[in-house]
Motif scaffolding. Sequence first.
Motif, short mmCIF file in Angstrom:
data_model
loop_
_atom_site.label_atom_id
_atom_site.label_comp_id
_atom_site.label_asym_id
_atom_site.label_seq_id
_atom_site.Cartn_x
_atom_site.Cartn_y
_atom_site.Cartn_z
N ILE A 78 -91.05 -5.70 58.51
CA ILE A 78 -89.91 -6.54 58.88
C ILE A 78 -89.47 -7.34 57.66
O ILE A 78 -90.28 -8.02 57.04
N PRO A 79 -88.19 -7.22 57.30
CA PRO A 79 -87.72 -7.94 56.10
C PRO A 79 -87.67 -9.46 56.33
O PRO A 79 -87.54 -9.92 57.46
N ASP A 80 -87.74 -10.20 55.24
CA ASP A 80 -87.57 -11.65 55.32
C ASP A 80 -86.19 -11.95 55.91
O ASP A 80 -85.22 -11.24 55.62
N PHE A 81 -86.11 -12.99 56.71
CA PHE A 81 -84.87 -13.35 57.38
C PHE A 81 -83.84 -13.89 56.39
O PHE A 81 -84.14 -14.75 55.57
N ASP A 82 -82.63 -13.37 56.51
CA ASP A 82 -81.48 -13.88 55.77
C ASP A 82 -80.34 -13.93 56.78
O ASP A 82 -79.84 -12.89 57.21
N GLU A 83 -79.95 -15.13 57.17
CA GLU A 83 -78.96 -15.31 58.22
C GLU A 83 -77.65 -14.57 57.93
O GLU A 83 -76.98 -14.10 58.85
N ALA A 84 -77.31 -14.40 56.69
CA ALA A 84 -76.07 -13.68 56.32
C ALA A 84 -76.10 -12.23 56.80
O ALA A 84 -75.04 -11.63 56.99
N TYR A 86 -77.06 -11.29 59.68
CA TYR A 86 -76.95 -11.30 61.14
C TYR A 86 -75.76 -12.17 61.57
O TYR A 86 -75.93 -13.23 62.18
N PRO A 87 -74.54 -11.76 61.27
CA PRO A 87 -73.38 -12.61 61.53
C PRO A 87 -73.06 -12.82 63.01
O PRO A 87 -72.32 -13.75 63.33
N THR A 88 -73.63 -12.02 63.90
CA THR A 88 -73.27 -12.16 65.33
C THR A 88 -74.30 -12.93 66.13
O THR A 88 -74.13 -13.09 67.34
N ILE A 89 -75.39 -13.38 65.50
CA ILE A 89 -76.37 -14.14 66.27
C ILE A 89 -76.09 -15.63 66.15
O ILE A 89 -75.44 -16.09 65.21
N ARG A 90 -76.58 -16.36 67.14
CA ARG A 90 -76.44 -17.82 67.09
C ARG A 90 -77.72 -18.45 67.61
O ARG A 90 -78.40 -17.92 68.49
N LYS A 91 -78.06 -19.57 67.02
CA LYS A 91 -79.26 -20.30 67.40
C LYS A 91 -79.04 -20.96 68.75
O LYS A 91 -78.03 -21.64 68.95
N ILE A 92 -79.97 -20.73 69.68
CA ILE A 92 -79.86 -21.40 70.98
C ILE A 92 -80.93 -22.47 71.15
O ILE A 92 -80.86 -23.27 72.06
N HIS A 93 -81.91 -22.46 70.28
CA HIS A 93 -82.95 -23.50 70.33
C HIS A 93 -83.69 -23.51 69.02
O HIS A 93 -83.93 -22.58 68.39
#
Length: 93
Positions: A78-84, A86-93
């Motif tokens: 699993i690659p390190d997370f880079d929010e860029a 994943y443009p369609t996700i949003r933080k819900i908590h």
Amino acid sequence: MARMLEDLEPGTPVYLGDLQVGFVRAVYAEGDARLAESLLVEWTARSAELLIATKDVASIEEKGVILMGDDPRDYAEIPDFDEANYPTIRKIH
């Protein structure tokens, strides 16, 4: 302890079997969805944040989130997370 993924608090421990592998940093949904689809996990051994699909969650217990499997190497690809990325996700908590 929260019993639903959407209610998990940052800092909740994450385990593979009895081995603690990290902590929840955030919970994400896709677009306008209200259901969690991913957990952002601070993976301690890699000193990285990984986006883990909620389908990989076996259970939520008093001690924390239990992921499927028991070998951390199963999550090595699993690659390190880079929010860029994943443009369609949003933080819900």
